[in-house]
Write an enzyme that holds these catalytic residues in place. Structure first.
Site, PDB file in Angstrom:
ATOM      1  N   THR A   1      61.642  55.137  14.772  1.00 44.26           N
ATOM      2  CA  THR A   1      62.568  54.537  13.990  1.00 44.26           C
ATOM      3  C   THR A   1      63.273  53.377  15.193  1.00 44.26           C
ATOM      4  O   THR A   1      63.597  52.302  14.868  1.00 44.26           O
ATOM      5  CB  THR A   1      63.780  55.142  13.208  1.00 44.26           C
ATOM      6  OG1 THR A   1      63.241  56.242  12.509  1.00 44.26           O
ATOM      7  CG2 THR A   1      64.709  54.160  12.355  1.00 44.26           C
TER       8      THR A   1
ATOM      9  N   ILE B   1      67.519  64.663  11.358  1.00 42.22           N
ATOM     10  CA  ILE B   1      67.460  63.608  12.262  1.00 42.22           C
ATOM     11  C   ILE B   1      66.913  62.411  11.175  1.00 42.22           C
ATOM     12  O   ILE B   1      65.949  62.283  10.987  1.00 42.22           O
ATOM     13  CB  ILE B   1      66.493  63.582  13.307  1.00 42.22           C
ATOM     14  CG1 ILE B   1      67.062  64.848  14.338  1.00 42.22           C
ATOM     15  CG2 ILE B   1      66.310  62.537  14.176  1.00 42.22           C
ATOM     16  CD1 ILE B   1      66.224  64.987  15.577  1.00 42.22           C
TER      17      ILE B   1
ATOM     18  N   TYR C   1      59.233  67.841  18.012  1.00 41.22           N
ATOM     19  CA  TYR C   1      59.212  66.873  16.962  1.00 41.22           C
ATOM     20  C   TYR C   1      57.869  67.020  16.362  1.00 41.22           C
ATOM     21  O   TYR C   1      56.693  66.694  16.929  1.00 41.22           O
ATOM     22  CB  TYR C   1      59.316  65.468  17.338  1.00 41.22           C
ATOM     23  CG  TYR C   1      59.288  64.313  16.043  1.00 41.22           C
ATOM     24  CD1 TYR C   1      59.235  64.784  14.856  1.00 41.22           C
ATOM     25  CD2 TYR C   1      59.368  63.103  16.608  1.00 41.22           C
ATOM     26  CE1 TYR C   1      59.421  63.832  14.023  1.00 41.22           C
ATOM     27  CE2 TYR C   1      59.620  62.007  15.597  1.00 41.22           C
ATOM     28  CZ  TYR C   1      59.511  62.383  14.156  1.00 41.22           C
ATOM     29  OH  TYR C   1      59.455  61.495  13.095  1.00 41.22           O
TER      30      TYR C   1
ATOM     31  N   LYS D   1      62.383  69.310  15.163  1.00 43.58           N
ATOM     32  CA  LYS D   1      62.689  68.364  14.166  1.00 43.58           C
ATOM     33  C   LYS D   1      61.422  68.303  13.351  1.00 43.58           C
ATOM     34  O   LYS D   1      60.249  67.972  13.740  1.00 43.58           O
ATOM     35  CB  LYS D   1      62.797  66.679  14.508  1.00 43.58           C
ATOM     36  CG  LYS D   1      62.843  65.801  13.449  1.00 43.58           C
ATOM     37  CD  LYS D   1      62.788  64.423  14.243  1.00 43.58           C
ATOM     38  CE  LYS D   1      62.748  63.180  12.955  1.00 43.58           C
ATOM     39  NZ  LYS D   1      62.839  61.991  13.489  1.00 43.58           N
TER      40      LYS D   1
END
Length: 294
Positions: A45, A204, A133, A162
């Site tokens: 992001t 997240i 992640y 995540k």
């Protein structure tokens, strides 16, 4: 402990396409005043694929300084090169990040042994916590639960994941294999409520870039067992959760942030600005969540 709504921070750019340091610091400050539980700079992001290594380091340093230990900073330190990931991880630790977020290597598609080697090299190089992640939709590989188990058992600073697999059953599998203290954070706002119900401890979040208060309240309601309130908040946020991903992220969430006057909407190529039809859908979602009054 890392818990609740952690914003996957956008990276504001000025009109020339450079990092807008003032806008970024003001944005981080606003996040904290709104009650966010943590921040994660230079992830997907935050447009890490189109930031240089020096820019990634610059943003991490700015974030750590602005936050000043008020909430955890989970710095993105992923790369599909192990040596580059180690360098970014070591910089994040030196800069004062509380933890790092490391995406599974993308494009080169290592096998499970390669994933273990990659993450073990990073864990050995630093002392701060590592969050795996796992996002098969972008990296084209899926870390097996058994590999995750081996990593968290072998390295004390690999403390969580995540999870962006969008497979709600993985939460229970990972809880069984990795233990109840293994931190599981959703990587998908749309399933965060159910993720918590299965044993997750937060998200997240992309949506919390513009709705930090609502997102933090949703997770707080989950943690106190008030799922009626959590469901109401989820209903408010769901149109936004969907709308900001109609087109490739982070164009949608940056547009939403600009609409609320938080920063500019400029994205770096090959991500492009939104179509007008998408903007209208995001506007409606912001209205639905009570974030846009006009």
């Amino acid at each position: 402990m890392l818990k609740g709504a952690v914003t996957a921070l956008i990276t504001p750019f000025d009109d020339n396409g450079a990092i807008d340091e003032k806008a970024f610091c003001n944005f981080v400050e606003w996040q904290i005043t709104q009650g966010i539980n943590g921040v994660s700079p230079v992830g997907t992001t935050g447009e890490s694929p189109t930031l240089s290594h020096e820019e990634r380091k610059q943003v991490v340093e700015l974030c750590v300084e602005q936050v000043a230990k008020r909430v955890p900073v989970v710095a993105g330190a992923g790369s599909n090169s192990t040596s580059e990931a180690v360098e970014l991880a070591q910089h994040a630790e030196k800069a004062g990040a509380d933890a790092i977020l490391v995406v599974t290597p993308y494009y080169n598609k290592p096998n499970q042994k390669g994933l273990y080697t990659h993450f073990s090299s990073i864990a050995k190089a630093i002392s701060i916590p590592v969050i795996i992640y796992n996002i098969p939709g972008r990296s084209v590989i899926d870390m097996a639960v058994e590999t995750m188990r081996d990593l968290c058992q072998d390295f004390k600073n690999i403390i969580g994941v995540k999870d962006a697999t969008s497979k709600i059953g993985r939460v229970s599998e990972q809880r069984e294999k990795c233990g109840k203290d293994f931190i599981q954070l959703s990587g998908d706002d749309c399933i965060a409520l159910g993720f918590n119900a299965h044993g997750g401890v937060g998200c997240i979040s992309v949506s919390s870039n513009v709705a930090p208060k609502l997102c933090a309240e949703l997770h707080a309601a989950c943690f106190r067992g008030d799922y009626e309130t959590a469901l109401k908040l989820n209903d408010l946020l769901m149109p936004l959760n969907r709308a900001v991903f109609i087109e490739p992220s982070p164009a949608g969430i940056k547009y939403a942030a600009a609409k609320l006057g938080l920063c500019g909407s400029l994205v770096r190529s090959p991500i492009v600005p939104l179509a007008e039809t998408t903007k209208k859908i995001i506007d409606a979602a912001l209205h639905h969540a009570g974030l846009l009054k006009e």
